[in-house]
Design an enzyme around this catalytic site. Structure first.
Site, PDB file in Angstrom:
ATOM      1  N   GLY A   1       0.821  -1.193   0.000  1.00  0.00           N
ATOM      2  CA  GLY A   1       0.000   0.000   0.000  1.00  0.00           C
ATOM      3  C   GLY A   1       0.862   1.252   0.000  1.00  0.00           C
ATOM      4  O   GLY A   1       2.067   1.203   0.231  1.00  0.00           O
ATOM      5  N   GLY A   2       0.232   2.379  -0.280  1.00  0.00           N
ATOM      6  CA  GLY A   2       0.944   3.646  -0.232  1.00  0.00           C
ATOM      7  C   GLY A   2       1.354   4.159  -1.595  1.00  0.00           C
ATOM      8  O   GLY A   2       0.957   3.628  -2.636  1.00  0.00           O
TER       9      GLY A   2
ATOM     10  N   GLY B   1       4.942   0.650   4.928  1.00  0.00           N
ATOM     11  CA  GLY B   1       4.179   0.189   3.772  1.00  0.00           C
ATOM     12  C   GLY B   1       3.956  -1.300   3.901  1.00  0.00           C
ATOM     13  O   GLY B   1       4.927  -2.060   3.994  1.00  0.00           O
TER      14      GLY B   1
ATOM     15  N   GLY C   1       6.940  -3.804   5.083  1.00  0.00           N
ATOM     16  CA  GLY C   1       7.224  -3.442   6.463  1.00  0.00           C
ATOM     17  C   GLY C   1       7.579  -1.985   6.617  1.00  0.00           C
ATOM     18  O   GLY C   1       6.743  -1.110   6.393  1.00  0.00           O
TER      19      GLY C   1
ATOM     20  N   CYS D   1       5.724   9.500  -0.156  1.00  0.00           N
ATOM     21  CA  CYS D   1       4.442   9.064   0.401  1.00  0.00           C
ATOM     22  C   CYS D   1       3.321  10.059   0.110  1.00  0.00           C
ATOM     23  O   CYS D   1       2.304  10.081   0.817  1.00  0.00           O
ATOM     24  CB  CYS D   1       4.552   8.799   1.896  1.00  0.00           C
ATOM     25  SG  CYS D   1       5.772   7.525   2.302  1.00  0.00           S
TER      26      CYS D   1
ATOM     27  N   TYR E   1       4.724   6.755  -3.528  1.00  0.00           N
ATOM     28  CA  TYR E   1       6.142   6.593  -3.859  1.00  0.00           C
ATOM     29  C   TYR E   1       7.012   6.675  -2.600  1.00  0.00           C
ATOM     30  O   TYR E   1       6.784   7.514  -1.722  1.00  0.00           O
ATOM     31  CB  TYR E   1       6.596   7.685  -4.835  1.00  0.00           C
ATOM     32  CG  TYR E   1       6.172   7.444  -6.260  1.00  0.00           C
ATOM     33  CD1 TYR E   1       6.830   6.511  -7.060  1.00  0.00           C
ATOM     34  CD2 TYR E   1       5.103   8.148  -6.805  1.00  0.00           C
ATOM     35  CE1 TYR E   1       6.439   6.292  -8.369  1.00  0.00           C
ATOM     36  CE2 TYR E   1       4.704   7.933  -8.114  1.00  0.00           C
ATOM     37  CZ  TYR E   1       5.369   7.007  -8.892  1.00  0.00           C
ATOM     38  OH  TYR E   1       4.974   6.784 -10.187  1.00  0.00           O
TER      39      TYR E   1
END
Length: 212
Positions: free
Chosen positions: A72-73, A144, A155, A173, A75
């Site tokens: 997830g997330g 992430g 992690g 982010c 750059y």
């Protein structure tokens, strides 16, 4: 659930794609209950990674390889001087709660930094690990994760002594209004080995938060 949890510390830099393949393979083994859970501590050569919510407009200068990933997330940057922790845990016999897992992971990193004299904290509405640099909030660590069949992947990344200008090729982010910082920028000379030891010392409270 396989036991005990394996701790693996890489002495050199690991290519991001190679690390991703190894992590995926381990997660498959944990899902099949044929492999031990894993905490893997390492460093990558310079790379930008794009999470599932990455906005192409936030890639400002692709000066390093760009790798799409399933976490997830948005750059993030990984590179020398940054400690990466990939955490492959089986939540099927623990709390099946994504929000609790992310909160616990943040707390683990915050506790480890605290062991080394850095006061870090969560910031409401902003995922990641934050601290004060010159009195202003700055990001010292990124979180992430991906959870597949209740097995965790990816992690955290903590900035010990990276070249901070390497972050300027992206909007880290997706947060443009706050800078990134590092232990070195805060005047703390923290070797990876010291941070690894702090993570080990604070690991059990993290695991306890995952209990049902």
């Amino acid at each position: 659930m396989a036991s005990p949890i394996e701790w693996r510390v890489e002495p050199g830099r690991v290519d991001y794609g190679e690390a991703l393949a190894q992590m995926e393979a381990r997660a498959a083994g944990v899902t099949a209950r044929t492999a031990a859970e894993l905490v893997w501590l390492l460093e990558h050569p310079p790379v930008y990674t794009a999470g599932t919510s990455a906005d192409p407009t936030e890639l400002l200068d692709a000066r390093f390889p760009v790798h799409r990933t399933g976490r997830g997330g948005r750059y993030t940057y990984h590179g020398p001087g940054q400690r990466i922790g990939y955490v492959v845990l089986d939540l099927r016999d623990r709390r099946r709660d994504v929000r609790n897992y992310v909160h616990a992971l943040e707390g683990w990193v915050i506790a480890a930094l605290g062991e080394l004299g850095i006061e870090a904290f969560r910031a409401p509405g902003r995922i990641g690990i934050w601290t004060l640099d010159g009195g202003a909030e700055a990001k010292i660590g990124a979180i992430g994760v991906r959870i597949r069949q209740w097995v965790t992947l990816h992690g955290f990344a903590v900035n010990l002594s990276p070249t901070l200008s390497d972050f300027t090729g992206i909007v880290p982010c997706g947060i443009a209004e706050f800078p990134v910082t590092s232990a070195a920028a805060l005047g703390k000379n923290i070797a990876p080995e010291a941070f690894d030891q702090a993570l080990s010392a604070t690991f059990m409270p993290f695991l306890e938060l995952l209990n049902p």
